[in-house]
Design a protein around this motif. Structure first.
Motif, mmCIF file in Angstrom:
data_model
loop_
_atom_site.group_PDB
_atom_site.id
_atom_site.type_symbol
_atom_site.label_atom_id
_atom_site.label_comp_id
_atom_site.label_asym_id
_atom_site.label_seq_id
_atom_site.Cartn_x
_atom_site.Cartn_y
_atom_site.Cartn_z
ATOM 1 N N ARG A 1 0.712 -0.894 0.192
ATOM 2 C CA ARG A 1 -0.201 -0.012 0.067
ATOM 3 C C ARG A 1 0.760 0.933 -0.070
ATOM 4 O O ARG A 1 1.795 0.743 0.158
ATOM 5 C CB ARG A 1 -0.753 0.234 1.105
ATOM 6 N N LEU A 2 0.604 1.688 -0.671
ATOM 7 C CA LEU A 2 1.627 3.640 -0.727
ATOM 8 C C LEU A 2 -0.179 4.467 0.123
ATOM 9 O O LEU A 2 -0.835 4.281 -0.251
ATOM 10 C CB LEU A 2 1.721 3.723 -1.931
ATOM 11 N N VAL A 3 0.445 5.000 1.272
ATOM 12 C CA VAL A 3 -0.019 5.529 2.008
ATOM 13 C C VAL A 3 0.463 7.686 2.688
ATOM 14 O O VAL A 3 1.392 7.659 2.381
ATOM 15 C CB VAL A 3 -0.480 5.396 3.296
ATOM 16 N N ASP A 4 -1.010 8.104 2.856
ATOM 17 C CA ASP A 4 0.198 9.609 3.142
ATOM 18 C C ASP A 4 0.378 9.728 4.380
ATOM 19 O O ASP A 4 0.043 9.185 5.411
ATOM 20 C CB ASP A 4 -1.167 10.196 2.660
ATOM 21 N N ASP A 5 0.182 11.121 4.832
ATOM 22 C CA ASP A 5 0.788 11.374 6.148
ATOM 23 C C ASP A 5 -0.066 10.527 7.325
ATOM 24 O O ASP A 5 0.056 10.329 8.361
ATOM 25 C CB ASP A 5 1.145 12.592 6.554
ATOM 26 N N ASP A 6 -1.770 9.779 6.569
ATOM 27 C CA ASP A 6 -2.689 10.916 7.939
ATOM 28 C C ASP A 6 -3.585 8.353 8.278
ATOM 29 O O ASP A 6 -4.054 8.209 8.401
ATOM 30 C CB ASP A 6 -3.721 11.176 7.412
ATOM 31 N N GLY A 7 -2.143 8.062 7.190
ATOM 32 C CA GLY A 7 -2.516 6.737 6.521
ATOM 33 C C GLY A 7 -3.609 5.512 5.481
ATOM 34 O O GLY A 7 -3.698 4.941 5.602
ATOM 35 N N VAL A 8 -4.131 7.314 5.098
ATOM 36 C CA VAL A 8 -4.697 7.386 3.920
ATOM 37 C C VAL A 8 -4.151 6.956 2.950
ATOM 38 O O VAL A 8 -2.802 7.534 2.477
ATOM 39 C CB VAL A 8 -5.291 8.295 4.459
ATOM 40 N N ASP A 9 -4.752 5.805 1.669
ATOM 41 C CA ASP A 9 -3.993 5.144 0.348
ATOM 42 C C ASP A 9 -4.237 7.036 -0.345
ATOM 43 O O ASP A 9 -5.458 7.117 -0.625
ATOM 44 C CB ASP A 9 -5.040 3.923 -0.006
ATOM 45 N N VAL A 10 -2.982 6.707 -1.427
ATOM 46 C CA VAL A 10 -2.968 7.728 -1.570
ATOM 47 C C VAL A 10 -3.954 7.649 -3.131
ATOM 48 O O VAL A 10 -3.758 6.565 -3.524
ATOM 49 C CB VAL A 10 -1.610 8.723 -2.182
ATOM 50 N N ALA A 11 -3.937 8.295 -4.085
ATOM 51 C CA ALA A 11 -5.003 7.884 -5.955
ATOM 52 C C ALA A 11 -3.513 7.521 -6.539
ATOM 53 O O ALA A 11 -2.044 7.557 -6.075
ATOM 54 C CB ALA A 11 -4.865 9.033 -6.308
ATOM 55 N N PRO A 12 -4.051 6.654 -7.594
ATOM 56 C CA PRO A 12 -2.648 5.241 -8.344
ATOM 57 C C PRO A 12 -1.945 6.293 -8.985
ATOM 58 O O PRO A 12 -2.568 8.169 -9.616
ATOM 59 C CB PRO A 12 -4.217 5.116 -8.980
ATOM 60 N N GLY A 13 -0.741 6.101 -8.995
ATOM 61 C CA GLY A 13 0.249 7.150 -9.621
ATOM 62 C C GLY A 13 0.216 8.194 -9.348
ATOM 63 O O GLY A 13 1.370 9.173 -9.236
ATOM 64 N N GLU A 14 0.275 8.606 -7.759
ATOM 65 C CA GLU A 14 0.304 8.962 -5.972
ATOM 66 C C GLU A 14 1.578 9.002 -5.508
ATOM 67 O O GLU A 14 1.605 7.619 -5.764
ATOM 68 C CB GLU A 14 -0.679 10.237 -6.217
ATOM 69 N N ALA A 15 2.466 8.867 -4.876
ATOM 70 C CA ALA A 15 3.503 8.703 -4.004
ATOM 71 C C ALA A 15 2.504 8.970 -2.443
ATOM 72 O O ALA A 15 2.660 9.733 -2.272
ATOM 73 C CB ALA A 15 4.764 9.982 -4.177
ATOM 74 N N GLY A 16 2.978 8.282 -2.151
ATOM 75 C CA GLY A 16 2.796 7.385 -0.603
ATOM 76 C C GLY A 16 4.267 6.754 0.332
ATOM 77 O O GLY A 16 5.080 5.994 -0.634
ATOM 78 N N GLU A 17 4.186 6.812 1.305
ATOM 79 C CA GLU A 17 4.584 5.812 2.002
ATOM 80 C C GLU A 17 4.767 4.495 1.769
ATOM 81 O O GLU A 17 3.438 4.387 1.746
ATOM 82 C CB GLU A 17 4.603 6.336 3.622
ATOM 83 N N MET A 18 5.408 3.328 1.711
ATOM 84 C CA MET A 18 5.083 1.959 1.422
ATOM 85 C C MET A 18 5.120 0.908 2.442
ATOM 86 O O MET A 18 5.991 1.079 3.054
ATOM 87 C CB MET A 18 6.361 1.667 0.074
ATOM 88 N N LEU A 19 3.427 0.855 2.027
ATOM 89 C CA LEU A 19 3.678 -0.368 3.910
ATOM 90 C C LEU A 19 3.879 -1.812 3.269
ATOM 91 O O LEU A 19 2.904 -2.028 2.113
ATOM 92 C CB LEU A 19 2.742 -0.116 4.238
ATOM 93 N N VAL A 20 4.258 -2.483 3.698
ATOM 94 C CA VAL A 20 4.202 -3.982 3.501
ATOM 95 C C VAL A 20 3.769 -4.892 4.001
ATOM 96 O O VAL A 20 3.557 -4.962 5.012
ATOM 97 C CB VAL A 20 5.835 -4.544 3.391
ATOM 98 N N LYS A 21 3.075 -6.303 3.289
ATOM 99 C CA LYS A 21 2.267 -6.793 4.004
ATOM 100 C C LYS A 21 2.771 -8.546 3.603
ATOM 101 O O LYS A 21 2.560 -8.308 2.058
ATOM 102 C CB LYS A 21 0.733 -7.066 4.350
ATOM 103 N N GLY A 22 3.155 -9.465 4.328
ATOM 104 C CA GLY A 22 3.209 -10.346 3.596
ATOM 105 C C GLY A 22 3.877 -11.780 4.761
ATOM 106 O O GLY A 22 4.702 -11.209 5.576
ATOM 107 N N PRO A 23 3.779 -12.750 4.405
ATOM 108 C CA PRO A 23 4.495 -13.755 5.201
ATOM 109 C C PRO A 23 5.557 -14.080 5.350
ATOM 110 O O PRO A 23 6.639 -14.039 6.030
ATOM 111 C CB PRO A 23 4.234 -15.211 4.019
#
Length: 552
Positions: A389-411
């Motif tokens: 997921r790419l999120v803004d400073d409030d933890g909300v997903d950014v719009a497609p193509g926009e930059a945001g902090e990368m969050l990762v989930k996986g085993p």
């Protein structure tokens, strides 16, 4: 966000993997040594060992550990460069049901003491060249069992004797030390051969590695990587690379140190699983010797960091090598520079692939497919069973193509930091790990790093965290306050620059650098020091590193 990257997957790559396909790394090892018994597993300094020999020797070492007062779950440190002893020790520790603590051999006494204490390491395997560092601090650590080895120990006679003689007495690379109760690693193997080995019951939940990484607040932390984490990441990476690799037919060049999580997973474990040979390079900084070694083997895969590839390109004899057998080259640990990638393609005829990972993710998160036709500046596509997921400073997903902090989930995402629940909670929420990197995703699902949110500095693929540098610098009597930041560097990506307020005008840049060198590993030592009358601060008095970084 929608998994837009799946549409760009090669048709042969599954969207999901089974992280429980093996109960542990030991299962993978046992399958490999059984299937590929007579094939070469590791090569170093002209000597090779087969999978069968790896099986025998690692089992002997496991038996020794089990009969030396250690128990399942105990932490065992390994502190050496790339030598044949490394995989033997590594798999021996895991086969004994114990936890591997990888240690950078270049650590200072202060750094080593912290890591051994934090990990509660009960034993250590260390090459004699660095034993003097251990001897300074061992009485202040929980380490009770020390196993010493010399660089040439597994090279066979007479090369073993000659190598150890030159290293110790000619090149004088072994400073004096005192570890009177230590046992020689080779003697431990012999002793283990006469002991019974009891295979422990291991599950995916058991911790396999305590892999240390820095932190923006405080000291280095141990990322707890379970067997399931590591197995999952192996399955994920295998799913991508199986489209180009052939089991038992590849030869991968391992120039990055095995104590680094990238080389550990992408080279040591992955190609063991594939039944392929690893060419271990002990000193890749000696580029002419490194290239000479490459010329002796029909290598098919080469992994490294940008600085390594750049160094090879700037070594004249590298251009004379035969690249006809190469399947792919993979860069990780730090950004691959376009200029390096383009020169690499022009010389070798192969695209320099780039991947992305974190220690906390075992480490691989994304990678470019081996079928890539030209360098694209991206970190590739997320691995199977990985969500981003790419999120803004409030933890909300950014719009497609926009930059945001990368969050990762996986085993492959770690269990957490050892004994640091608050730090774990800070970086992990509901299974999502906050990378601190700002990224964007294009319409085809390829991710691009555009900025770094963290203060972390990346020097030749190694994490350097400002707090540690600042803490050491502030130990100097004539320094009032300091701030460490990363500045661009053509060779290493970034280097450390220190801003300091001094008490005495007589304090020089070289004084500060020499002070830091006494307490920090080489790559952490500031390369530049700038003195200021004051440092920028927030309204609550926090030094603003970002302002210093953004100065032109």
């Amino acid at each position: 966000m929608e998994k837009s990257w799946l549409k760009s997957y090669d048709a042969r790559v599954p969207h999901e993997i089974n992280p429980d396909s093996y109960a542990s790394i030991v299962d993978i090892l046992e399958q490999a040594v059984s299937t590929y018994a007579d094939s070469v597993s590791y090569i170093n300094l002209g000597k090779s060992i087969t999978f069968k020999e790896l099986d025998q020797q690692s089992k002997q070492f496991a038996a020794y550990l089990q009969h030396s007062g250690l128990k399942k779950g105990d932490a065992v440190a390994i502190m050496m460069p790339n030598l044949l002893q490394y995989p033997v020790a590594l798999f021996g520790v895991l086969r004994a049901g114990m936890v591997v603590v990888n240690v950078n051999p270049q650590y200072t006494a202060r750094e080593l003491k912290h890591q051994l204490n934090d990990a509660d390491a009960k034993a250590i395997v260390i090459v004699e060249n660095f034993a003097c560092t251990l001897s300074e601090v061992i009485v202040d650590t929980p380490v009770k069992t020390v196993m010493l080895t010399q660089i040439g120990d597994m090279l066979g006679f007479p090369k073993k004797w000659l190598t150890n003689l030159v290293v110790k007495h000619v090149k004088k690379m072994v400073p004096s030390f005192s570890l009177p109760s230590a046992i020689h690693f080779m003697d431990a193997l012999k002793e283990g051969a006469s002991k019974s080995y009891e295979r422990p019951t291991l599950t995916g939940d058991d911790i396999a590695f305590l892999q240390y990484t820095g932190g923006t607040t405080g000291v280095s932390k141990g990322a707890m990587l379970s067997h399931r984490n590591m197995v999952a990441n192996l399955e994920q990476a295998s799913a991508i690379l199986n489209t180009v690799t052939v089991p038992n037919k590849e030869l991968v060049v391992t120039a990055l140190p095995l104590y680094h999580i990238f080389a550990l997973q992408a080279n040591c474990l992955l190609f063991l699983k594939l039944g392929c040979a690893n060419l271990l390079i002990t000193n890749p900084r000696d580029m002419p010797a490194f290239v000479s070694e490459l010329g002796k083997y029909p290598f098919t895969v080469l992994t490294g960091v940008n600085t390594l590839f750049n160094g090879l390109l700037n070594t004249p004899s590298f251009a004379e090598l035969d690249f006809s057998k190469v399947k792919f080259s993979l860069g990780g640990g730090m950004a691959v520079q376009r200029s390096v990638a383009e020169r690499w393609y022009k010389l070798t005829g192969h695209v320099l692939l780039e991947g992305y990972g974190l220690t906390e993710c075992s480490p691989i998160v994304s990678v470019n497919p081996p079928q890539l036709e030209q360098y694209n500046g991206s970190i590739g596509l997320p691995l199977p069973s990985t969500n981003i997921r790419l999120v803004d400073d409030d933890g909300v997903d950014v719009a497609p193509g926009e930059a945001g902090e990368m969050l990762v989930k996986g085993p492959q995402v770690m269990v957490g930091y050892l004994n640091r629940p608050e730090a774990t909670e800070e970086i992990m929420q509901d299974g999502w790990l906050a990378t601190g990197d700002i990224a964007r995703c294009d319409e085809d699902g390829y991710f691009y790093i555009v900025d770094r949110k963290k203060d972390m500095i990346l020097v030749s693929g190694f994490n350097v965290f400002p707090n540690e540098i600042e803490e050491v610098a502030a130990m100097h009597d004539h320094i009032v306050e300091v701030a460490a930041v990363g500045i661009p560097h053509e060779a290493s990506g970034e280097v450390v620059k220190l801003y300091a307020v001094r008490r005495e005008d007589s304090l020089s840049e070289q004084d500060v650098i020499e002070h830091c060198r006494k307490h920090l590993t080489g790559y952490k030592v500031p390369k530049k020091v700038e003195f200021r009358d004051e440092l920028p601060k927030s309204n609550v008095g926090k030094i603003l590193r970002r302002e210093l970084r953004e100065e032109k």
